[in-house]
Design a protein around this motif. Structure first.
Motif, short mmCIF file in Angstrom:
data_model
loop_
_atom_site.label_atom_id
_atom_site.label_comp_id
_atom_site.label_asym_id
_atom_site.label_seq_id
_atom_site.Cartn_x
_atom_site.Cartn_y
_atom_site.Cartn_z
N ASP A 18 0.80 -1.22 0.00
CA ASP A 18 0.00 0.00 0.00
C ASP A 18 0.84 1.27 0.00
N ARG A 19 2.17 1.15 0.16
CA ARG A 19 3.05 2.31 0.13
C ARG A 19 3.72 2.50 -1.23
N ILE A 20 3.53 1.56 -2.13
CA ILE A 20 4.15 1.67 -3.45
C ILE A 20 3.27 2.59 -4.30
N ALA A 21 3.83 3.73 -4.66
CA ALA A 21 3.07 4.73 -5.41
C ALA A 21 3.24 4.58 -6.92
N LEU A 22 4.38 4.02 -7.34
CA LEU A 22 4.66 3.92 -8.76
C LEU A 22 5.49 2.67 -9.02
N LEU A 23 5.14 1.97 -10.07
CA LEU A 23 5.88 0.77 -10.47
C LEU A 23 6.19 0.90 -11.96
N THR A 24 7.45 0.74 -12.30
CA THR A 24 7.86 0.82 -13.69
C THR A 24 8.51 -0.51 -14.08
N VAL A 25 7.98 -1.16 -15.10
CA VAL A 25 8.55 -2.40 -15.59
C VAL A 25 9.69 -2.05 -16.53
N THR A 26 10.85 -2.66 -16.29
CA THR A 26 12.03 -2.42 -17.14
C THR A 26 12.52 -3.75 -17.72
N ASN A 27 13.52 -3.68 -18.54
CA ASN A 27 14.12 -4.89 -19.09
C ASN A 27 15.28 -5.39 -18.24
N GLU A 28 15.54 -4.74 -17.10
CA GLU A 28 16.63 -5.15 -16.22
C GLU A 28 16.28 -6.46 -15.52
N HIS A 29 17.29 -7.27 -15.27
CA HIS A 29 17.11 -8.54 -14.57
C HIS A 29 17.97 -8.56 -13.33
N PHE A 30 17.41 -9.06 -12.25
CA PHE A 30 18.15 -9.18 -11.00
C PHE A 30 18.86 -10.53 -10.98
N ILE A 31 20.14 -10.51 -10.73
CA ILE A 31 20.93 -11.73 -10.62
C ILE A 31 21.33 -11.89 -9.15
N ALA A 32 20.77 -12.86 -8.50
CA ALA A 32 21.09 -13.10 -7.09
C ALA A 32 22.46 -13.74 -6.96
N ASP A 33 23.18 -13.35 -5.93
CA ASP A 33 24.45 -14.01 -5.62
C ASP A 33 24.32 -14.56 -4.19
N GLU A 34 25.42 -15.01 -3.61
CA GLU A 34 25.37 -15.61 -2.27
C GLU A 34 24.80 -14.65 -1.23
N ASP A 35 25.07 -13.37 -1.36
CA ASP A 35 24.63 -12.39 -0.36
C ASP A 35 23.20 -11.91 -0.55
N THR A 36 22.66 -12.04 -1.76
CA THR A 36 21.34 -11.49 -2.05
C THR A 36 20.30 -12.57 -2.37
#
Length: 51
Positions: A18-36
């Motif tokens: 309910d606190r998210i005011a804006l969402l933008t879809v991008t072509n970026e991808h998140f790559i998780a590593d050991e820390d994330t």
């Protein structure tokens, strides 16, 4: 609420839908590593593994 890796803070954060005011879809991808990764988050939060 949901938890996710925050690129701005370089740490896990909990977000409220309910606190998210804006969402933008991008072509970026998140790559998780050991820390994330989900495993890192669960270990840090003291979650027990579900079998």
């Amino acid at each position: 609420m949901f938890s996710a890796w925050c690129e701005l803070r370089q740490d896990f954060r909990t977000f409220r839908f309910d606190r998210i005011a804006l969402l933008t879809v991008t072509n970026e991808h998140f790559i998780a590593d050991e820390d994330t990764s989900l495993t890192a988050f669960m270990e840090r939060e003291g979650c027990e593994e579900q079998v």
